[in-house]
Enzyme design. Sequence first.
Site, PDB file in Angstrom:
ATOM      1  N   THR A  45       1.489  -0.895   0.090  1.00  0.00           N
ATOM      2  CA  THR A  45      -0.083   0.210  -0.013  1.00  0.00           C
ATOM      3  C   THR A  45       1.022   1.344   0.085  1.00  0.00           C
ATOM      4  OG1 THR A  45      -0.124  -0.010   2.400  1.00  0.00           O
ATOM      5  CG2 THR A  45      -1.754  -0.734   1.332  1.00  0.00           C
ATOM      6  N   TYR A  54       0.213  11.434  14.685  1.00  0.00           N
ATOM      7  CA  TYR A  54       1.304  10.453  14.350  1.00  0.00           C
ATOM      8  C   TYR A  54       1.699   9.758  14.854  1.00  0.00           C
ATOM      9  CZ  TYR A  54       4.736   9.583  11.040  1.00  0.00           C
ATOM     10  OH  TYR A  54       6.413   8.299  10.264  1.00  0.00           O
TER      11      TYR A  54
HETATM   12  N1  LIG Z   1       9.681   9.475   5.907  1.00  0.00           N
HETATM   13  C1  LIG Z   1      10.454   8.886   6.725  1.00  0.00           C
HETATM   14  O1  LIG Z   1      11.465   9.657   6.639  1.00  0.00           O
HETATM   15  C2  LIG Z   1       9.832   7.897   7.443  1.00  0.00           C
HETATM   16  C3  LIG Z   1      10.596   7.781   8.864  1.00  0.00           C
HETATM   17  C4  LIG Z   1       9.009   6.161   9.446  1.00  0.00           C
HETATM   18  C5  LIG Z   1       8.074   6.055   8.577  1.00  0.00           C
HETATM   19  N2  LIG Z   1       8.195   5.981   6.855  1.00  0.00           N
HETATM   20  C6  LIG Z   1       6.467   5.519   7.506  1.00  0.00           C
HETATM   21  O2  LIG Z   1       6.639   4.811   6.081  1.00  0.00           O
HETATM   22  C7  LIG Z   1       5.383   5.081   5.133  1.00  0.00           C
HETATM   23  C8  LIG Z   1       5.811   5.956   4.110  1.00  0.00           C
HETATM   24  O3  LIG Z   1       6.206   6.705   3.794  1.00  0.00           O
HETATM   25  P1  LIG Z   1       6.875   8.400   2.595  1.00  0.00           P
HETATM   26  O4  LIG Z   1       7.924   8.739   3.429  1.00  0.00           O
HETATM   27  O5  LIG Z   1       6.841   7.164   1.951  1.00  0.00           O
HETATM   28  O6  LIG Z   1       5.736   8.647   2.030  1.00  0.00           O
HETATM   29  P2  LIG Z   1       5.085   9.688   0.986  1.00  0.00           P
HETATM   30  O7  LIG Z   1       6.006   9.898  -0.169  1.00  0.00           O
HETATM   31  O8  LIG Z   1       4.630  10.797   1.259  1.00  0.00           O
HETATM   32  O9  LIG Z   1       4.119   8.405   0.193  1.00  0.00           O
HETATM   33  C9  LIG Z   1       2.881   8.061   1.217  1.00  0.00           C
HETATM   34  C10 LIG Z   1       2.431   6.905   0.440  1.00  0.00           C
HETATM   35  O10 LIG Z   1       0.783   6.297   0.815  1.00  0.00           O
HETATM   36  C11 LIG Z   1       0.079   7.278  -0.120  1.00  0.00           C
HETATM   37  N3  LIG Z   1      -1.081   7.206   0.993  1.00  0.00           N
HETATM   38  C12 LIG Z   1      -1.419   8.646   1.975  1.00  0.00           C
HETATM   39  N4  LIG Z   1      -2.384   8.386   2.312  1.00  0.00           N
HETATM   40  C13 LIG Z   1      -3.780   7.705   2.032  1.00  0.00           C
HETATM   41  C14 LIG Z   1      -4.537   7.714   1.751  1.00  0.00           C
HETATM   42  N5  LIG Z   1      -5.172   8.143   2.298  1.00  0.00           N
HETATM   43  N6  LIG Z   1      -5.124   6.722   0.940  1.00  0.00           N
HETATM   44  C15 LIG Z   1      -4.311   5.739   0.233  1.00  0.00           C
HETATM   45  N7  LIG Z   1      -3.158   6.212  -0.193  1.00  0.00           N
HETATM   46  C16 LIG Z   1      -3.004   7.155   0.626  1.00  0.00           C
HETATM   47  C17 LIG Z   1      -0.001   8.158  -0.688  1.00  0.00           C
HETATM   48  O11 LIG Z   1      -0.435   7.986  -1.883  1.00  0.00           O
HETATM   49  P3  LIG Z   1      -0.548   8.532  -3.273  1.00  0.00           P
HETATM   50  O12 LIG Z   1       0.183   8.782  -4.160  1.00  0.00           O
HETATM   51  O13 LIG Z   1      -1.750   8.751  -3.571  1.00  0.00           O
HETATM   52  O14 LIG Z   1      -1.120  10.037  -2.414  1.00  0.00           O
HETATM   53  C18 LIG Z   1       1.654   7.395  -1.116  1.00  0.00           C
HETATM   54  O15 LIG Z   1       1.733   6.284  -1.887  1.00  0.00           O
HETATM   55  C19 LIG Z   1       4.447   5.641   6.139  1.00  0.00           C
HETATM   56  O16 LIG Z   1       3.914   5.266   6.775  1.00  0.00           O
HETATM   57  C20 LIG Z   1       5.391   6.515   7.271  1.00  0.00           C
HETATM   58  O17 LIG Z   1       4.650   6.470   8.279  1.00  0.00           O
HETATM   59  C21 LIG Z   1       8.284   7.506   6.759  1.00  0.00           C
END
Ligand SMILES: NC(=O)c1ccc[n+]([C@@H]2O[C@H](COP(=O)([O-])OP(=O)(O)OC[C@H]3O[C@@H](n4cnc5c(N)ncnc54)[C@H](OP(=O)(O)O)[C@@H]3O)[C@@H](O)[C@H]2O)c1
Length: 273
Positions: free
Chosen positions: A11, A167
Amino acid sequence: MNMAGKTVLITGSTDGVGRYVATQLAIAGAKVLIHGRDRARAKALSEEIKRAGASEPTFYQADLSSLTDTRKLADAVLADHGRLDVFVSNAGIGSQNGGPGRQTSADGYELRFAVNYLAGFLLAYRLLPRLKAGAPSRIVNVASLGQHPIDFDDVMLTRDYSGSRAYAQSKLAQIMFTIDLARELEGSRVTVNSLHPATYMNTTMVREGGIAPMSTVEQGGDAILHLATGDDLAGKSGLFFNAMREAKAHSQAYDDAARKRLRALSLELTGLI
Ligand SMILES: NC(=O)c1ccc[n+]([C@@H]2O[C@H](COP(=O)([O-])OP(=O)(O)OC[C@H]3O[C@@H](n4cnc5c(N)ncnc54)[C@H](OP(=O)(O)O)[C@@H]3O)[C@@H](O)[C@H]2O)c1
């Protein structure tokens, strides 16, 4: 990594670390099911995966802020695929996406709790029959080191809302669910683990939060791939990892009563009971 013959759902794979994980798994030979809200972003990813010489992924569009859409996503995956080997619950919204104020989901729940936690909870349960049928199989919950204990008197954060608390609460809920589900799945050969992929990867979530990235998407993505495919993880379940290493989560994750309470609430909120 050889994933030939394996089917994997990730996802939130239209952007960020999920996009990288989907690409690597496709290159490794998996049948990859990508998911997000945006068809154009999914198309761009499909083209990139094909250019890399891998099979075209299948795209599922669903807004995880709606439990109806979430159920439809699970039903579509079950209808289309006779096996599911790995489910990576990765979609999420950061502490600041959409502004600093409290937001709610289509079902009226606090938005981060709904998207980051409840949707993955519901998907895992709906997909379990398929995961069990093809076991050994794996669930990976992409959580975070950002963890805040759940106040069961105000889970929807109607008082003293902050995006970072919302969050972090949702991320601890994912970890608590991981431990709880692992116990339930003992003996089934379906394992479930959670992780903090990397700190402040260079993704939309981090950039929109106004934070200077500290890690690459590849670093976090490789930690997710480790839990999804690593031979050393075979048979291991209920664990939390900080990147590549097993780690301790917030103490509430190890509180049996709190996990029991969260499970009861989640089953009720998702309509599973
Ligand atoms: N970035 C970090 O440093 C970090 C650190 C710790 C944990 N994480 C975790 O890693 C995971 C991925 O984060 P990321 O940094 O890769 O984020 P990102 O680049 O913002 O990507 C988020 C993804 O989730 C999807 N999404 C968001 N809201 C949604 C909704 N309402 N329904 C369906 N899909 C939705 C987005 O789809 P759309 O394309 O449709 O927007 C996108 O594909 C998250 O669970 C985050 O908490 C990230």
